[in-house]
Write a protein that holds these residues in place. Structure first.
Motif, PDB file in Angstrom:
ATOM      1  N   ALA A 169      55.947  33.702  26.416  1.00 55.23           N
ATOM      2  CA  ALA A 169      56.791  33.813  25.223  1.00 55.23           C
ATOM      3  C   ALA A 169      56.049  33.289  23.985  1.00 55.23           C
ATOM      4  CB  ALA A 169      58.081  33.025  25.438  1.00 55.23           C
ATOM      5  N   VAL A 170      55.437  32.124  24.105  1.00 59.87           N
ATOM      6  CA  VAL A 170      54.724  31.539  22.954  1.00 59.87           C
ATOM      7  C   VAL A 170      53.551  32.432  22.555  1.00 59.87           C
ATOM      8  CG1 VAL A 170      53.368  29.551  22.156  1.00 59.87           C
ATOM      9  CG2 VAL A 170      55.426  29.176  23.516  1.00 59.87           C
ATOM     10  N   ASN A 171      52.793  32.901  23.546  1.00 63.50           N
ATOM     11  CA  ASN A 171      51.634  33.754  23.234  1.00 63.50           C
ATOM     12  C   ASN A 171      52.050  35.065  22.585  1.00 63.50           C
ATOM     13  OD1 ASN A 171      50.066  31.794  24.293  1.00 63.50           O
ATOM     14  ND2 ASN A 171      49.243  32.972  25.999  1.00 63.50           N
ATOM     15  N   THR A 172      53.153  35.630  23.030  1.00 62.77           N
ATOM     16  CA  THR A 172      53.636  36.886  22.438  1.00 62.77           C
ATOM     17  C   THR A 172      54.012  36.667  20.978  1.00 62.77           C
ATOM     18  OG1 THR A 172      54.452  37.551  24.609  1.00 62.77           O
ATOM     19  CG2 THR A 172      55.339  38.751  22.719  1.00 62.77           C
ATOM     20  N   ILE A 173      54.708  35.568  20.707  1.00 58.95           N
ATOM     21  CA  ILE A 173      55.093  35.266  19.318  1.00 58.95           C
ATOM     22  C   ILE A 173      53.843  35.076  18.453  1.00 58.95           C
ATOM     23  CG2 ILE A 173      56.189  33.524  17.832  1.00 58.95           C
ATOM     24  CD1 ILE A 173      58.212  33.131  20.205  1.00 58.95           C
ATOM     25  N   LEU A 174      52.877  34.300  18.966  1.00 58.04           N
ATOM     26  CA  LEU A 174      51.642  34.061  18.207  1.00 58.04           C
ATOM     27  C   LEU A 174      50.893  35.368  17.940  1.00 58.04           C
ATOM     28  CD1 LEU A 174      50.185  30.793  19.814  1.00 58.04           C
ATOM     29  CD2 LEU A 174      51.118  31.077  17.517  1.00 58.04           C
ATOM     30  N   SER A 175      50.797  36.201  18.965  1.00 55.51           N
ATOM     31  CA  SER A 175      50.080  37.472  18.815  1.00 55.51           C
ATOM     32  C   SER A 175      50.777  38.372  17.806  1.00 55.51           C
ATOM     33  CB  SER A 175      49.985  38.190  20.168  1.00 55.51           C
ATOM     34  OG  SER A 175      49.253  37.415  21.066  1.00 55.51           O
ATOM     35  N   MET A 176      52.106  38.401  17.871  1.00 59.31           N
ATOM     36  CA  MET A 176      52.861  39.234  16.927  1.00 59.31           C
ATOM     37  C   MET A 176      52.674  38.744  15.493  1.00 59.31           C
ATOM     38  SD  MET A 176      56.304  40.043  19.081  1.00 59.31           S
ATOM     39  CE  MET A 176      57.142  40.979  17.825  1.00 59.31           C
ATOM     40  N   LEU A 177      52.646  37.433  15.319  1.00 58.30           N
ATOM     41  CA  LEU A 177      52.418  36.867  13.980  1.00 58.30           C
ATOM     42  C   LEU A 177      51.048  37.286  13.443  1.00 58.30           C
ATOM     43  CD1 LEU A 177      53.853  33.240  14.279  1.00 58.30           C
ATOM     44  CD2 LEU A 177      54.678  35.065  12.778  1.00 58.30           C
TER      45      LEU A 177
END
Lengths: 226, 89
Positions: B75-83
């Motif tokens: 979840a954290v990595n997906t948010i970071l990647s999307m940002l």
């Protein structure tokens, strides 16, 4: 508060090999259960099933008569594994707050015998016995009402073995312990109930003589120290 | 929180290296960011499991199961990647 961990008719097979069959016993708050058994008889398998990292083929684990569905989430049973599971790349000082964010809880570990001297040392630089002692302390001071200890005395120097026994006795009024170790004299000394795992099942024993009769000890071992 | 951050940094060491390696081999930042929440992350879980599987007991005792840890990292990595993807658009 008195708690009760009930293990009811647990069975487990690896392929066609029967490891545990209808194993049942109870551990209450205040119990120190010594679990003996030869290598491969299923002791660690049973502990892993109780901790929730292995699933039994059949049987139930109950805490105060309520089925235990998710031990990790419910934090009922703590487990000091026979292998060291503490991350190796951090110091003792830094590993303790990972388990105990509160200062009061941290102090129980920081002020335990031997810990101040190793506080600034990286876990990887501790001896195996020191790592095992640290792991033991981290697990027993968790809030979990039941604690599984797999080989807590192995490779640990005599001074720390005595401290381990003392700590278990101190926490005995508020926790239940299940201990397995081939350092059987230490386990016999502190256990309030002694169980021997024989292929597939479990029997109650009382002393070294019973362990010898059941084939866990040889008659010569019974006379000698390890 | 501290406990999760320990796992997060340990498991993502490999992920970050994979993303940097992709950049160094001429791939775009977008590819690198997508890798960080997909292939690179899965590879990191596999590497961590291979070398440090026993440490999952450490987290499980504190209430963090393997599934919970991996889900939170994803979840954290997906948010970071999307940002990152949004910033470079």
């Amino acid at each position: 508060m008195t708690g009760q961990l009930s293990i009811s008719k647990i069975s487990r097979y690896f392929g066609t090999k029967k490891i545990l069959e209808n194993v049942s016993f109870e551990c209450r708050t205040g119990d120190i259960i010594g679990l003996f058994g030869r290598n491969g008889c299923g002791k660690s398998t049973l502990l892993n099933i109780l901790f929730g990292t292995l699933k039994p083929a059949s049987g139930n684990i109950l805490i105060n008569d309520v089925p235990l569905r998710n031990n990790t989430g419910q934090k009922q049973i703590g487990y000091s594994h026979q292998e060291i599971f503490i991350p190796q790349d951090i110091t003792v000082r830094n590993v303790i707050p990972l388990y105990f964010p509160g200062g009061e809880d941290q102090n129980k570990i920081f002020y335990s015998p031997g810990i101040p001297a190793m506080e600034t040392t990286k876990v990887s630089n501790l001896s195996l016995g020191e790592q095992r002692y640290l792991q033991f302390l981290l697990v027993i001071y968790l809030s979990h009402p039941f604690i599984l200890l797999d080989e807590p005395f192995s490779m640990v120097e005599p001074v720390y073995r005595e401290i381990i026994k003392e700590k278990i006795r101190q926490l005995q009024p508020v926790k239940g312990f299940i201990i397995t170790d081939h350092y059987y004299k230490d386990v016999l000394e502190i256990a309030t109930k002694k169980l021997l795992m024989v292929p597939g099942n479990i029997i109650t024993v009382t002393d070294e003589h019973d362990l010898t009769t059941a084939g866990y000890l040889s008659p010569r071992q019974q006379q000698n120290d390890y | 929180m501290l406990l999760f951050l320990k796992y997060y940094s340990d498991v993502n060491k490999y992920n970050l290296l994979i993303s940097i390696a992709l950049l160094l081999t001429g791939q775009s930042l977008s590819v690198s960011a997508v890798s960080f929440c997909s292939v690179g992350m899965i590879a990191s879980f596999v590497i961590y499991r291979y070398y440090y599987n026993i440490q999952y007991y450490f987290y499980a005792n504190a209430g963090l199961s393997k599934i919970k840890l991996m889900t939170q990292v994803a979840a954290v990595n997906t948010i970071l990647s999307m940002l990152i993807l949004l910033l470079i658009r």
